[in-house]
Scaffold this motif. Structure first.
Motif, mmCIF file in Angstrom:
data_model
loop_
_atom_site.group_PDB
_atom_site.id
_atom_site.type_symbol
_atom_site.label_atom_id
_atom_site.label_comp_id
_atom_site.label_asym_id
_atom_site.label_seq_id
_atom_site.Cartn_x
_atom_site.Cartn_y
_atom_site.Cartn_z
ATOM 1 N N CYS A 269 25.709 8.145 0.959
ATOM 2 C CA CYS A 269 27.096 6.945 0.923
ATOM 3 C C CYS A 269 27.650 9.028 1.236
ATOM 4 C CB CYS A 269 27.100 6.252 0.223
ATOM 5 S SG CYS A 269 26.799 6.438 -1.892
ATOM 6 N N GLY A 270 27.702 9.225 0.515
ATOM 7 C CA GLY A 270 28.718 10.086 0.795
ATOM 8 C C GLY A 270 29.436 10.294 -0.543
ATOM 9 N N LEU A 271 29.085 10.071 -1.690
ATOM 10 C CA LEU A 271 29.686 9.384 -3.203
ATOM 11 C C LEU A 271 28.458 10.172 -4.328
ATOM 12 C CD1 LEU A 271 31.463 6.152 -3.562
ATOM 13 C CD2 LEU A 271 32.420 8.461 -2.916
ATOM 14 N N ALA A 272 28.751 10.797 -5.052
ATOM 15 C CA ALA A 272 28.297 11.312 -6.642
ATOM 16 C C ALA A 272 28.734 10.464 -7.625
ATOM 17 C CB ALA A 272 28.065 13.045 -5.487
ATOM 18 N N TRP A 273 27.636 10.933 -8.678
ATOM 19 C CA TRP A 273 28.465 10.761 -10.060
ATOM 20 C C TRP A 273 28.588 12.287 -10.751
ATOM 21 C CZ3 TRP A 273 31.561 7.981 -12.451
ATOM 22 C CH2 TRP A 273 31.562 7.954 -13.525
ATOM 23 N N MET A 274 29.314 13.315 -10.907
ATOM 24 C CA MET A 274 28.748 13.988 -11.660
ATOM 25 C C MET A 274 29.311 14.271 -12.787
ATOM 26 S SD MET A 274 32.123 17.393 -10.749
ATOM 27 C CE MET A 274 33.056 16.648 -11.633
ATOM 28 N N ALA A 275 28.586 14.616 -14.098
ATOM 29 C CA ALA A 275 29.265 15.047 -15.899
ATOM 30 C C ALA A 275 28.625 16.397 -16.157
ATOM 31 C CB ALA A 275 28.499 13.352 -15.632
ATOM 32 N N PRO A 276 28.810 16.547 -17.126
ATOM 33 C CA PRO A 276 28.652 17.561 -17.328
ATOM 34 C C PRO A 276 26.596 17.887 -17.764
ATOM 35 C CG PRO A 276 30.284 16.978 -18.699
ATOM 36 C CD PRO A 276 29.544 16.200 -17.903
ATOM 37 N N LEU A 277 26.073 18.873 -17.208
ATOM 38 C CA LEU A 277 24.875 19.052 -17.348
ATOM 39 C C LEU A 277 24.028 19.136 -18.519
ATOM 40 C CD1 LEU A 277 22.574 20.058 -15.972
ATOM 41 C CD2 LEU A 277 22.636 21.954 -16.385
ATOM 42 N N SER A 278 24.916 19.117 -19.917
ATOM 43 C CA SER A 278 24.539 18.594 -21.295
ATOM 44 C C SER A 278 24.202 17.078 -21.060
ATOM 45 C CB SER A 278 25.437 19.083 -22.224
ATOM 46 O OG SER A 278 26.512 18.027 -22.513
ATOM 47 N N GLN A 279 24.569 16.225 -20.411
ATOM 48 C CA GLN A 279 24.676 14.506 -20.547
ATOM 49 C C GLN A 279 23.265 14.652 -19.314
ATOM 50 O OE1 GLN A 279 26.410 12.898 -22.899
ATOM 51 N NE2 GLN A 279 26.561 14.577 -23.284
#
Length: 79
Positions: free
Chosen positions: A46-56
């Motif tokens: 879909c062209g979207l991603a959820w980005m978060a700190p790798l620690s999560q």
């Protein structure tokens, strides 16, 4: 001021519906991260991603399972 680069986890989705569900559920439950356009080095649905700190990473994987949110891929990027 530029954001400092760090290792991040990105979850991609097959559909925009799943991406939007992730955003709504994560916001409600105060989970780390935000919805972003997929970086150029990744090609996904879909062209979207959820980005978060790798620690999560592990916390978010459990969250995705518990909320029945389907992902397409999982990527660790330095960005």
């Amino acid at each position: 001021m530029a954001r400092q680069k760090q290792w991040r986890i990105l979850f991609t989705f097959h559909t925009t519906t799943q991406a939007m569900k992730m955003e709504a559920c994560a916001t409600q439950r105060q989970k780390a991260g935000r919805l972003i356009p997929i970086p150029g080095e990744i090609s996904a649905g879909c062209g979207l991603a959820w980005m978060a700190p790798l620690s999560q990473k592990e916390d978010l994987k459990e969250f995705l399972l518990g909320e029945h949110i389907e992902t397409e891929g999982e990527y660790e990027l330095f960005m």
